[in-house]
Structures are given as C-alpha cells and as structure tokens.
Design an enzyme around this catalytic site. Structure first.
Site, PDB file in Angstrom:
ATOM      1  N   SER A 493      35.516  27.724  31.847  1.00  0.00           N
ATOM      2  CA  SER A 493      34.893  28.827  32.561  1.00  0.00           C
ATOM      3  C   SER A 493      33.753  28.339  33.438  1.00  0.00           C
ATOM      4  CB  SER A 493      34.431  29.873  31.538  1.00  0.00           C
ATOM      5  OG  SER A 493      34.089  31.077  32.148  1.00  0.00           O
ATOM      6  N   ASP A 579      44.316  35.695  35.384  1.00  0.00           N
ATOM      7  CA  ASP A 579      42.914  35.664  34.961  1.00  0.00           C
ATOM      8  C   ASP A 579      42.073  36.519  35.914  1.00  0.00           C
ATOM      9  OD1 ASP A 579      40.321  35.046  34.216  1.00  0.00           O
ATOM     10  OD2 ASP A 579      40.747  32.924  33.887  1.00  0.00           O
ATOM     11  N   HIS A 624      41.519  35.196  29.881  1.00  0.00           N
ATOM     12  CA  HIS A 624      40.672  34.213  30.547  1.00  0.00           C
ATOM     13  C   HIS A 624      40.823  32.839  29.905  1.00  0.00           C
ATOM     14  CE1 HIS A 624      37.448  32.392  32.664  1.00  0.00           C
ATOM     15  NE2 HIS A 624      36.599  32.408  31.664  1.00  0.00           N
TER      16      HIS A 624
END
Length: 661
Positions: A493, A579, A624
């Site tokens: 991330s 995502d 995600h």
C-alpha cells in the site's frame, strides 16, 4: 439514571461554548465545565501525544486494509483499586506461557472475529456464525445461528460481531477476501434463530436499548470507500430503518464507537487532522445527538465515559498527567507490538525483561532463539539521520554465524500515522528458520513515536521517511547485518511510496523488492478528485491541484515521476484487479515506464549486462490486500530466493506445515 442522563446532556448543550473556548485557550481549566449544571459530571482531558501512539488508526482514510475494531478503551486510566501488582501480572504471564507451551508447535490458522456477551461466546465456525457457552468455548458443542452460505458469497468470513444488550439479536459484518464490501446480517436469537434483516455496505455498527426496552442498531453506510451516512434501525413488530445523519464534507468520514461502559454511543466525524464528536444517549437513542465540540482544523479529540465522567483525549491544550495502566493480559510490550501475541500459537516465550523505554523479548521455538530489540534505549539498534533516532526491530537466529552473509528482508510503511505491521505471518517465521534476518524500520510518517512522528513524515516532510529508510539500511549493513547483494525490501500500500522512491534514489542498496498493492503514482492520483480517497487524503500527501508547492514537492519523491534509465533492483509487484484504494492503472503505468527505462539503460550498458526482473502479478478481485493468499505468498518467496540465488527447498517444506495447500 435516566434523569441523570438528561441532566448530563443538558449540561453538555449549555456548556459547548465554554468547551470551545477551553480547547483554544490552553490555560483554562478543562476539568469542570459541566460541574455548574451537574456536580457529578466531570470532564477529564488528556494529551494525545503519548496515548495515541498505540491507538488503532481508522484507515478508511488510508490506502491500506481497513481496521474495523476502533476502540478508545486502552486509553482510560485504571482506578487504583483495579491495579494489579507486578507479581500478579507475572503470575498471569506464567499461566499464559504454560498454556502456549502445551499447544501444538506446527499449527497455523486464521483467527476470525469473536465476542463474549453474557454467558456466551459468539464466533465463526466453518461457514457459520455460532455461539457456545463460555465454559464450553473450546469444545465442539455450539449452536448454529446463521449459515453464511445463504448470502451466496465466495468464501465469506465474519470480521465483526455485535450482540444486542439483552441478547435478543446479534449482528455480524460479513465480507469476502476479494472485496471490501461488507454485509451486516441481523439474526434474531431464540429456539430457532432466524435472519431478521441484512444491510449492504456497512462499515461500523453498534447496539443500544431505548427507553421502551427496544434494541436499536446504529450503523454507517459506506459508498465508494466513503462513509458519510448514519442509520438507525429496529426490528420485530416495530420495524423501522432511517438515515438521521449525512456528512456533507467529502474529506471527512464517520464511524461509530460505543463507550466502554455502553452508556453512550459516539458518532465520530474526522479526517487525519481534525475531528468532531456527537454523543447519542444510550438510553434515549431517538433524541437528537449532542455535539461535544465542533470541528476546529488541527484539533483531534476522542470521547470516553465512565462513572458519570467524560474522558476527552485531545492534541491541544496543556497536557495533564496521564498514567496508562494495563491488565496482565495487556502487558505493554505485547500490546504495543502485536507480533508477540499473534506469534504465540507457534512460539514458546522463555524470558521477558521490561523497563523504561526499552523492551527485549526472547522468543524460543525448538532450538531457535529470536531476539527483538525495540530501538529506544542506548543499547538498541538505531539509525541516526538529521538528528533523529529511528527505531528498528530486528529478528534473527542467535546461533547464526557471520550475519553479514545472511539474506536480509527489510519492512517499511511510514504513512498515515500508522504503526508498521509486525503481526505474525507463517512466511516470516519460515524465513527466520531458514537463516534470514528480518528488519522493521519505524520511519517518520508512521505512528510509533506519536503524533509528531507522523507530522514529520507527511505533506512537505515526506522525504524524511525516505531519508530514514536509507539511513536504516545503511546502518544495518554498517553493523554487520547482511550486505546490499543480499538485501531485499518489502512493503504494501502506501509503503510503496518510500520503496519506489528508494529504488529511484539509491538502488545500489538493494537486490530485490516485493510490493503488494503499492501506491506508486502519487502525483496523478492526488490530482484526480474523482477517485474515492483523494479528497480524504489531501492532508497526508498535499493538494497538487491547487498548491504549486505541494505539486513540486510530490514530484521530488513520487516513484512514477522519478524513473530514469539506470540499474534497478528486481521488483515483484502484486496488484488487484478491482482495487478501489490504489488504482490498478497507476501500477500498470509505473511498471511499463520502469521496463522502458531498464531497456534503455541496457542499450547504453552493452553486452553482458544482466537486466533486473520486473514482474507484475495481477490478482482478480476487488480487495486491497489479501494477506492470506497462498498463491501470493509462495510467488513472493520464490521470487526472493531466485533473485538471491538461494535454495528454496527447505523453506517451502516448512511453509507447508503452516499453510494448508
């Protein structure tokens, strides 16, 4: 009690202007604002710099996995009569250790949400929501309340459970690994449990009971990762479902939290730097909520309640004395570093030494000894950059010889004021078993050292995190931990920003990199206000659309913007098709531009040049990050071993002990 509640809310209503002044003038006494109206209601204020550093962050803001179990419970001071002596704490610790030592060593499983209420434990068993009597929780004697397969979802699991006060209803939030969308199911309990209702796209939810002894479910509705609407619903003969609040500012989101004593429901409206809290009376939930303090830019605060006292934790004003006590089950070292208590299923704890600002925890499995040092004391492993001591946490086998020749895997995050995740993962354990060194770099931008640590690594200070990461890796090498040709770096991330930036600025420090759902195109993403999180994250990354200073600064570190023809480490990227947090387009664009730069560099280098491997592995689904994907785990480990020229036979054999292939 109900009369007291009305007096209390009345006191709040007429005291809001005074509280507002208190929060802006540091030398006003904050502790007695309601005493004039009701002498048993007290306001207690604590400074957030210390007590927020261990608080789970609400990551609806962040390009990260959502953390759905926010709680202020750990911030409350424990009364003197509830304190346990050190000897009692250690007795409890010994009991835990004994229990751990009797558990099977070669076992790993995902622990789903569970909650205790009354005499029952509610949890997921297989594909069902079940409950069992507390004393029978470890047996197979349970009652099935709801079969998740009725929702017709692919491999559904429960990530949050809430039980109504008198156990007439239970609500569970259910989602799948490949999607962030959650469904809240309400089950009516009884001889024949039955699903009473279901609500899509629910984020936070809590139960209260009104004056008519009726259960009321409050929940927030999330659309496109934005949580702005609050609903309340009842069931049975008096069924109703209504929206009673909508947040108009797209940069804020809403989440619900029930105070520790279940007396008040707090409606928290916040972004990363500013918050606003409304109180809902748990005994009169249909009354209008009461505002504690309207939002003031830069002012964060959270509200708790106990024994007719409000506890307001804030980052403004003069700090008062704050002593954070914990029970034996929440020993500070274990609470702060969740690796330790999630590692317990496979580890024997053989020693624990805690003292001021320093913790050394020795973890033993079979004949291997792992040593963790939190870098805050004089004898810790640290990195010095710009006058800042940057903590690192290091794991390796103590019987390892010549650590300079061992492979090193460095972890980093450094964003949103969130602590770097050090939770136990089977793949991390097998790497240490196989001789690897694991290093966790707690750089600025994260939350390990409080609010200022985050502030020093966001907006136009984001490059501090990059400087910290470079210094950490150089310090590791300088102190004899591995070498550049055996050094790998991993992040997911928003951690991808620092990793991508390091690959551009100092690629010679690394041999290989693994990234998962990485944020690599900061500039273009933050200029696209149609994306779900852009507006919410302006105070983390800046506003390049309207602020030229922010735009130019982002250009200095944005991984995509700074790709140039040069030698890069090999990079393995795992991305997810749908995502919503990190757009796939940005990852694909980064990968293509990087490959082009590598080809161009190879042309200028001549024959014999071995170009790095750049792999983009796009996984299906809309989540995600899928932490427990066997395919992802094995692909990443295989990539690391091949890049470093290591034999992976034993590591995959060991991994099979924990992952059921």
């Amino acid at each position: 009690m109900q009369q007291k509640s009305k007096l209390f809310l009345q006191a709040l209503k007429y005291s809001i202007p005074h509280l507002g002044k208190c929060m802006q003038k540091q030398h006003v006494n904050h502790c007695n604002f309601a005493d004039h109206y009701y002498n048993r209601i007290k306001l207690k204020k604590y400074h957030l710099t210390k007590c927020l550093q261990n608080k789970p962050r609400i990551s609806e803001l962040a390009r990260n996995i959502p953390s759905r179990n926010f709680s202020c419970k750990e911030f409350l001071p424990i009364k003197q009569e509830n304190k346990k002596s050190l000897s009692e704490n250690m007795d409890a610790f010994e009991k835990v250790r004994t229990k751990l030592e009797t558990q099977p060593q070669e076992e790993y499983e995902i622990i789903n949400a569970e909650i205790k209420h009354g005499g029952f434990v509610y949890y997921q068993e297989g594909c069902c929501l079940v409950r069992s009597k507390d004393e029978e929780a470890d047996n197979d004697n349970y009652e099935v309340l709801f079969n998740l397969e009725e929702l017709k979802l692919e491999q559904p699991f429960i990530d949050c459970i809430r039980v109504a006060p008198d156990e007439k209803y239970v609500a569970a939030k259910i989602r799948t690994e490949d999607s962030e969308a959650s469904t809240c199911v309400v089950v009516k309990l009884g001889d024949q449990p039955v699903m009473e209702a279901s609500f899509p796209n629910v984020s936070s939810f809590e139960w209260v009971k009104d004056e008519e002894d009726e259960d009321v479910l409050f929940y927030t509705f999330q659309r496109n990762l934005r949580c702005h609407d609050v609903y309340r619903a009842t069931f049975g003969d008096n069924r109703r479902n209504e929206r009673f609040y909508t947040e108009k500012d797209p940069s804020f989101f809403v989440f619900l939290y029930l105070t520790k004593d279940s007396r008040f429901l707090t409606m928290n409206i916040m972004n990363k730097t500013t918050s606003e809290v409304w109180l809902i009376d748990g005994m009169s939930p249909w009354d209008p909520p009461v505002l504690i303090q309207k939002r003031i830019h830069g002012v964060l605060y959270y509200v708790e309640h106990r024994d007719d006292e409000l506890y307001i934790l804030t980052n403004v004003g003069e700090p008062t004395e704050f002593k954070l006590m914990r029970t034996a089950a929440d020993t500070p070292a274990i609470m702060n570093w969740d690796l330790f208590f999630t590692m317990k299923r496979n580890t024997k704890v053989v020693d624990l030494d805690m003292f001021k600002d320093h913790c050394v925890l020795f973890l033993k499995h079979s004949n291997l000894l792992y040593v963790n040092v939190i870098g805050l004391a004089d004898d810790s492993v640290r990195s010095l950059k710009d006058g800042k001591l940057v903590p690192m946490t290091i794991f390796h086998k103590t019987d390892s010889e010549d650590l300079q020749k061992k492979p090193l895997l460095v972890h980093v995050y450094g964003a949103y004021g969130m602590d770097l995740k050090m939770n136990f993962r089977p793949e991390r354990r097998v790497l240490v078993d196989d001789g690897w060194i694991l290093a966790y770099c707690h750089v600025r931008g994260g939350g390990e050292l409080g609010l200022q640590w985050h502030a020093d690594g966001r907006l136009t200070k984001k490059l501090n995190g990059l400087a910290d990461l470079e210094a950490c890796i150089k310090t590791l090498h300088g102190q004899g931990f591995s070498q550049p040709s055996l050094t790998t770096l991993t992040a997911f991330s928003a951690g991808g920003v620092l990793v991508g930036a390091l690959c551009n600025s100092n690629p010679e420090l690394l041999r290989a990199v693994t990234l998962e759902a990485p944020f690599l195109d900061v500039l273009n993403t933050m200029m696209d206000t149609t994306l779900p999180l852009t507006l919410e994250e302006l105070e983390e990354w800046g506003n390049p659309s309207s602020d030229e200073k922010h735009k130019n600064y982002i250009k200095r570190y944005c991984p995509y913007q700074n790709i140039k023809p040069k030698h890069y480490p090999s990079i393995h990227i795992t991305a997810y098709e749908n995502d919503e947090r990190v757009p796939l387009k940005g990852i694909v664009n980064y990968t293509e531009k990087l490959k082009e730069a590598i080809v161009e560099h190879a042309k200028d280098t001549g024959e014999g040049y071995q170009a790095p491997n750049i792999i983009l592995d796009i996984q299906p689904g809309g989540s995600h990050v899928i932490e427990d994907s066997h395919k992802k785990i094995t692909a990443q480990i295989k990539f690391l071993y091949e890049e470093l020229g290591l034999d992976s036979t034993s590591v995959f054999e060991n991994l099979k002990k924990y992952l059921k292939f």
